[in-house]
Scaffold this motif. Structure first.
Motif, mmCIF file in Angstrom:
data_model
loop_
_atom_site.group_PDB
_atom_site.id
_atom_site.type_symbol
_atom_site.label_atom_id
_atom_site.label_comp_id
_atom_site.label_asym_id
_atom_site.label_seq_id
_atom_site.Cartn_x
_atom_site.Cartn_y
_atom_site.Cartn_z
ATOM 1 N N ALA A 1 19.484 94.936 107.952
ATOM 2 C CA ALA A 1 18.593 96.133 108.246
ATOM 3 C C ALA A 1 18.062 95.091 109.515
ATOM 4 N N TYR A 2 17.874 94.162 109.732
ATOM 5 C CA TYR A 2 17.605 93.298 110.865
ATOM 6 C C TYR A 2 19.135 93.784 111.954
ATOM 7 N N HIS A 3 19.501 93.007 111.925
ATOM 8 C CA HIS A 3 20.316 94.029 112.468
ATOM 9 C C HIS A 3 21.074 94.630 113.179
ATOM 10 N N GLY A 4 21.200 95.808 112.177
ATOM 11 C CA GLY A 4 21.238 97.217 112.428
ATOM 12 C C GLY A 4 20.489 97.526 113.492
ATOM 13 N N THR A 5 19.467 97.863 112.968
ATOM 14 C CA THR A 5 18.136 98.492 114.220
ATOM 15 C C THR A 5 18.098 97.574 115.401
ATOM 16 N N GLU A 6 18.473 96.279 115.177
ATOM 17 C CA GLU A 6 18.713 95.730 116.842
ATOM 18 C C GLU A 6 19.576 96.044 117.634
ATOM 19 N N MET A 7 20.792 96.071 116.712
ATOM 20 C CA MET A 7 21.915 97.327 117.316
ATOM 21 C C MET A 7 21.562 98.370 117.940
ATOM 22 N N GLY A 8 20.824 99.152 117.613
ATOM 23 C CA GLY A 8 20.978 100.814 117.849
ATOM 24 C C GLY A 8 19.985 100.823 118.649
ATOM 25 N N ILE A 9 18.534 99.874 118.956
ATOM 26 C CA ILE A 9 17.783 99.791 120.013
ATOM 27 C C ILE A 9 18.702 99.114 121.272
ATOM 28 N N VAL A 10 20.151 98.645 120.801
ATOM 29 C CA VAL A 10 21.013 98.351 122.454
ATOM 30 C C VAL A 10 21.704 99.268 121.953
ATOM 31 N N VAL A 11 22.319 99.904 121.519
ATOM 32 C CA VAL A 11 22.906 101.857 121.703
ATOM 33 C C VAL A 11 21.926 102.122 122.657
ATOM 34 N N ALA A 12 20.446 102.417 122.302
ATOM 35 C CA ALA A 12 19.658 103.613 122.720
ATOM 36 C C ALA A 12 19.277 103.179 124.345
ATOM 37 N N ALA A 13 19.182 101.718 124.642
ATOM 38 C CA ALA A 13 18.786 101.021 125.762
ATOM 39 C C ALA A 13 20.081 101.549 126.642
ATOM 40 N N SER A 14 20.965 101.520 126.442
ATOM 41 C CA SER A 14 22.076 100.912 126.874
ATOM 42 C C SER A 14 22.302 102.292 127.446
ATOM 43 N N VAL A 15 22.514 103.831 126.271
ATOM 44 C CA VAL A 15 22.746 104.810 126.482
ATOM 45 C C VAL A 15 21.447 105.249 128.163
ATOM 46 N N VAL A 16 20.838 105.029 127.550
ATOM 47 C CA VAL A 16 18.994 105.393 128.590
ATOM 48 C C VAL A 16 19.540 105.090 130.614
ATOM 49 N N HIS A 17 19.625 103.198 129.936
ATOM 50 C CA HIS A 17 19.717 102.807 131.053
ATOM 51 C C HIS A 17 21.877 103.539 131.780
ATOM 52 N N HIS A 18 22.258 104.270 130.911
ATOM 53 C CA HIS A 18 23.749 104.815 132.065
ATOM 54 C C HIS A 18 23.670 106.157 132.089
ATOM 55 N N LEU A 19 22.698 106.351 131.380
ATOM 56 C CA LEU A 19 21.752 107.902 132.401
ATOM 57 C C LEU A 19 21.155 107.673 132.653
ATOM 58 N N GLY A 20 20.358 107.063 133.081
ATOM 59 C CA GLY A 20 19.243 107.134 134.489
ATOM 60 C C GLY A 20 20.331 106.314 135.463
ATOM 61 N N GLN A 21 21.503 105.885 135.466
ATOM 62 C CA GLN A 21 22.439 105.548 137.203
ATOM 63 C C GLN A 21 22.616 107.232 136.892
ATOM 64 N N LEU A 22 22.978 107.347 136.279
ATOM 65 C CA LEU A 22 23.930 108.660 136.613
ATOM 66 C C LEU A 22 22.552 109.302 136.841
ATOM 67 N N ARG A 23 21.323 109.463 136.861
ATOM 68 C CA ARG A 23 20.778 110.224 137.261
ATOM 69 C C ARG A 23 19.753 111.955 137.038
ATOM 70 N N GLN A 24 20.312 111.090 135.198
ATOM 71 C CA GLN A 24 20.093 112.325 133.858
ATOM 72 C C GLN A 24 18.854 112.515 133.536
ATOM 73 N N GLU A 25 18.060 113.513 133.644
ATOM 74 C CA GLU A 25 17.038 113.463 132.368
ATOM 75 C C GLU A 25 17.790 112.966 131.180
ATOM 76 N N GLN B 1 19.308 94.272 125.170
ATOM 77 C CA GLN B 1 20.147 94.299 125.615
ATOM 78 C C GLN B 1 20.868 95.396 125.520
ATOM 79 N N ILE B 2 20.870 95.320 126.952
ATOM 80 C CA ILE B 2 21.494 96.702 127.627
ATOM 81 C C ILE B 2 22.977 96.396 128.050
ATOM 82 N N VAL B 3 23.717 97.361 127.219
ATOM 83 C CA VAL B 3 26.024 97.597 127.662
ATOM 84 C C VAL B 3 26.261 98.696 128.541
ATOM 85 N N ALA B 4 26.461 97.682 129.492
ATOM 86 C CA ALA B 4 26.753 98.723 130.671
ATOM 87 C C ALA B 4 28.242 99.454 130.012
#
Lengths: 591, 398
Positions: free
Chosen positions: B242-266, B156-159
């Motif tokens: 454990a499961y909820h926490g790790t999945e939330m961590g993945i959501v955070v990571a994915a959202s950050v990666v997506h956001h930075l990607g949109q900003l055309r950052q490395e 899941q990617i959060v804007a």
């Protein structure tokens, strides 16, 4: 209006249907109040007409299936009955069989339709009697129908001696009709069991009834047992039909003519001439029935798994089945079946030849040993005179050849042998398949050590033969091209002696100068030992050919410099080496 | 199911003894049926060809259509073929696709079914099993189509709108308030010359027009080179979360990666989770920061596939892999809770010159998070708590 359930509720509650698990005639428990009736109640029950209670609804997908199944079942049964009747007529030509075959059709159809409504294989006396007695009586009274006056003669005789009513021929006819009934009844029940059973379909409303679950047959998950039952019944019947037909054909000449076909088709006295055509028809109808049953079985399994069945599957199945059987039948009729000798004849001829060869071998070996041992007999003292007075021991006479039978043409023998060899190959293949498909067979063999040993020996022999055969085939295949290839004539070419020095570099030239000198010295009888270095060889050659000094030593130095030295070779070095080489050539020529 | 071989042998023996033509007809019939069934079923099974087509990636919530082609390559028709394909339970219910089909010579048919991407993950589609047989039930053969491709469902990617992350990398195109990072390529105006201004900044044309010296004003900009460090070790999380926490961590990571990607950052990623697509499923050692859509897709795929290991020391991983981080990269650490080892590792990273931001995703309540927040603040580390999706609003309000 509600559609009737697949498996209707019994009309009464608390009472099992007629002929239930209690079995037999008295399977039904009389109601409590009727126990006092006694004989009258029992009589009333016996005289009541049979109920023909329908235990299940007939479920067929379409009219083709509804018509084909009874037609195929009845046709196979009729073919079997025809074969049996033909065999009987070959033994007892006076056997009266006029209405037997039409009645067997009727009885088979009756049994099929009757069993179609049943879930259990019940023997209900009243129902069976109601269905079977009329044909039995009809076949008994058929001669009287054709000739009514005969009845007037027979009635007093039956009255005075009731046993005469039951003639042997009539009993046999009844047994044949009963056989037809049983085959059709069992096949129809198996066809029922191939289909979806009550309570089997998940979510079926009538599953709550539990009526169909009370089954004394084992219900397999894949419905293969009923199909196996149909197939085994058909195949065993086929074996019997073939055997009957063979026994019939031993006494009756087989011919195809219009009169025989007409006789057969019009249900007249069965044609003995065509008693064998029904064998093929029996197998054709039988395999068509098995093919259809396999489709129904698969359809049942797919329905249980809630799979959608394509609408084109059934028509295609029918087309492929009919097409495959037609093709197999065509090939079957086209293959040769006529041959002069039986398997036993061929085997006896082959064994006879082998025995003759064996006797000749033994005789040859005996003569050989006699010849080899003859000098020893001369050397032993006293034995020569003794032996000279004795009559010489002759080798055992070969057994007299069997009296010559009728001459068998060689072509016929070869044709028969080839035909049977192909048949044996097919048999060996089938045996191999059977061995693989039925593992218990080796277990039976392993029980006996002797049999196990024999089996190992045979297996080893076969493996050896197979290996030998493969080697022979490989050798022949490899040698075949040699027959068509011209032998390549070897052209002896002398090695090229002329070496152009211009193409060589400086180092190579000096090396070639040195090697030329070594070759000339070798020709003079002073070869260079392989382990000797150039310097050692120079010292050795100097002692043998003093004239080579000092040029040889200078050339050797130049050779070592060119061969192993790091410095480049100059033109002066090459000229120097050449001059020494030319001088050595002259000297060695003089040596 | 049943064998006609014994009967064929018996008829052969009888026929050999009687020497009657019709018996051989019966034998030929039996043998013909047997051989035809044997050859037909074997050839049919060998001639089946399967082809499965589906996209390899999908977003969460998407409906993916899988197309299955079944083809009969032989000249023999196949009366029946039953195919059954195993499907991931998370994407389909029931977890199988089954059909029955009849194929004429060289006929092919196409099936399609849908998968509902309800959960992120790396899912094998298949294997497919097929059964076919002859018309008489003598032989039944099977064929199989192994798993050809997998379906990766992105997390899941959060804007996000603004992360507000610090950076030490100048000359990017992200605005910053740090005047140290003035970008000479971004002129935003002029001002009067002040003592100490570089002569190279003087705008001579404007100065001539104004009659006094004017210097150019540059906009400060930065490049946000970021590495997301994701801790998925189940041992570091509370067992019930454990499961909820790790999945939330993945959501955070994915959202950050997506956001930075949109900003055309490395952006790069380092995690101690396992990648099932790798040959030996070793913990992912990391993907160095890069720009571009391909990098974002690669990271999202990785986050879609990554699996939580039972125990993988995260602090140790940070210390070991720190040498690979580009200098000045901003580190976003997504982990369960603070631990001494983690804080030591973070301090070491900070001293090495990396701006560090920590996201904790295993604090169910704000109260339990406050102590960690205070300690992080004392160390100069920016700290966030994300327990549910709404907590990501902290990066939306600014």
């Amino acid at each position: 209006m509600m559609s009737p359930p697949l498996y209707p509720q019994p009309p009464f509650l608390g009472r099992p249907p007629q002929g239930g698990k209690g079995g037999g005639v008295g399977g039904e428990l009389p109601p409590q109040g009727a126990r006092g009736r006694g004989l009258r109640g029992e009589l009333a029950r016996w005289l009541a007409p049979p109920e023909f209670y329908r235990e299940r609804e007939v479920t067929v997908a379409n009219w083709v299936e509804g018509i084909f199944e009874p037609v195929a079942v009845v046709a196979t049964i009729v073919c079997a009955v025809i074969g049996l009747v033909g065999f009987g007529l070959a033994l007892v030509p006076r056997w009266e069989t006029e209405p037997l075959i039409p009645l067997s059709i009727v009885v088979a159809a009756e049994a099929f339709l009757y069993a179609r409504r049943l879930v259990h294989a019940r023997f209900n006396v009243k129902e069976w009697a109601a269905l079977l007695l009329p044909p039995f009586l009809l076949i008994r009274f058929w001669p009287h129908v054709l000739l009514p006056t005969r009845l007037l003669d027979d009635l007093p005789r039956w009255w005075s001696d009731p046993g005469t009513f039951f003639t042997f021929g009539w009993v046999v006819n009844c047994l044949i009709l009963l056989l037809a009934w049983w085959m059709s009844f069992s096949t129809s029940l198996d066809l029922n069991r191939i289909r979806v059973q009550q309570g089997e379909m998940p979510g079926d409303e009538s599953a709550a009834c539990g009526y169909g679950l009370d089954d004394d047959h084992v219900r397999l998950i894949d419905h293969s047992a009923p199909l196996r039952g149909i197939a085994n019944r058909f195949l065993w019947g086929g074996l019997l039909v073939v055997t009957w037909g063979g026994l019939t054909a031993l006494t009756v000449a087989q011919s195809w003519d219009l009169a025989a076909v007409t006789q057969l088709v019009t249900f007249g006295r069965p044609s003995q001439h065509l008693a064998l055509a029904n064998v093929v028809l029996y197998y054709v109808f039988g395999f068509l029935l098995i093919g259809e049953a396999q489709y129904v079985r698969l359809r049942t399994l797919w329905r249980l798994d809630r799979l959608a069945i394509p609408s084109n599957l059934a028509p295609r199945w029918a087309a492929y089945l009919v097409g495959a059987m037609a093709l197999i039948l065509l090939v079957t009729m086209a293959l040769p079946t006529d041959y002069a000798l039986t398997l036993a004849d061929v085997v006896s001829v082959v064994l006879g030849i082998l025995s003759q060869i064996l006797v000749l071998l033994v005789t040859f070996v005996y003569l050989l040993f006699s010849l080899l041992l003859w000098p020893l007999r001369l050397l032993s003292p006293g034995t020569a005179s003794e032996q000279s007075s004795e009559a010489p021991v002759l080798p055992p006479q070969p057994p007299p050849p069997p009296p010559p039978g009728p001459p068998i043409p060689l072509l016929e023998f070869l044709r028969s042998a080839a035909f049977l060899m192909i048949g044996l190959l097919v048999v060996i293949y089938l045996l191999r398949v059977l061995w693989r498909e039925h593992p218990p067979l080796p277990r039976w063999l392993s029980a006996s050590p002797l049999l196990r040993g024999v089996a190992h020996l045979v297996a080893a022999l076969l493996r050896g033969l197979a290996r030998l055969g493969r080697q022979v085939v490989t050798t022949v295949v490899a040698a075949l091209p040699q027959l068509f290839v011209r032998p390549v004539t070897r052209v002896v070419t002398t090695p090229r002696r002329w070496l152009s020095l211009r193409g060589l570099g400086h180092r190579d030239r000096i090396i070639s100068f040195y090697l030329s000198v070594v070759e000339r010295a070798t020709q003079l009888g002073h070869p260079k030992p392989p382990a000797a270095t150039a310097s050692e060889y120079t010292r050795a050659l100097r002692t043998r050919l003093p004239l080579v000094d000092p040029e040889l030593e200078e050339l050797t130095s130049a050779f070592l410099e060119a061969r192993y030295g790091p410095r480049p070779v100059t033109d002066q070095g090459v000229s120097f080496a050449r001059s020494r080489w030319q001088a050595l050539k002259v000297k060695l020529r003089r040596a | 199911m049943f064998s006609i071989v014994p009967f064929a042998l018996a008829i052969f023996l009888v026929a050999s003894m009687f020497r009657l033509a019709f018996m051989y007809h019966a034998l030929y019939l039996l043998a013909g049926v047997y051989l035809a069934a044997h050859f037909w079923s074997r050839r049919g099974a060998e001639s089946l060809e399967f082809r499965r087509q589906h996209p390899e990636r999908a977003f969460l919530g998407e409906i993916v259509r899988v197309q299955l082609d079944v083809r009969n390559r032989s000249l023999l028709p196949m009366p029946w073929v039953r195919i059954q394909e195993r499907l991931p339970l998370s994407l389909a219910a029931p977890a199988q696709f089954a059909r029955v089909v009849s194929l004429a010579p060289h006929e092919s048919t196409t099936f399609s079914y849908e998968l509902s991407c309800r959960q992120r993950g790396y899912y094998p589609i298949g294997p497919l099993s097929a059964w076919t047989g002859d018309l008489f039930g003598l032989f039944e053969r099977s064929a199989a189509c192994p798993i050809s491709r997998h379906l990766t469902v992105y997390p899941q990617i959060v804007a996000l709108e603004e992360l507000g992350l610090p950076s030490k990398s100048p000359f990017g195109h992200l605005r910053t308030r740090e005047p140290l990072y003035e970008d000479p390529a971004r002129v935003i105006g002029v001002r009067d010359y002040a003592s100490g201004d570089s002569l190279r900044k003087i705008n001579w044309k404007t100065s001539a027009a104004a009659g006094r010296l004017q210097v150019k004003k540059y906009e400060p900009a930065m490049t946000l080179q970021t590495v997301v460090l994701l801790n998925l070790s189940l041992a570091d999380y509370q067992r019930q979360h454990a499961y909820h926490g790790t999945e939330m961590g993945i959501v955070v990571a994915a959202s950050v990666v997506h956001h930075l990607g949109q900003l055309r950052q490395e952006v790069g990623l380092l995690t101690n989770g396992g990648d099932p697509a790798s040959a030996d499923n070793t913990p992912v050692t990391g993907v160095l920061p890069r720009k571009g859509r391909a990098q974002i897709v690669r990271l999202l795929e990785l986050l879609g596939r990554v699996q939580q290991p039972d125990h993988a020391p995260f602090a140790e991983l940070l210390g070991r892999e720190a040498i690979r981080f580009p200098w000045g990269a901003t580190l976003i650490v997504v982990t369960a809770q603070e631990t001494e080892e983690l804080l030591r590792a973070l301090i070491a990273l900070q001293r090495s010159g990396f701006p560090v931001t920590v996201v904790y995703d295993d604090y169910p309540s704000q109260f339990s998070f406050e102590r960690a927040e205070r300690r992080a603040a004392g160390l100069g580390i920016r700290c966030y708590r994300v327990w549910k999706e709404e907590d990501l609003n902290v990066w939306r309000r600014r």
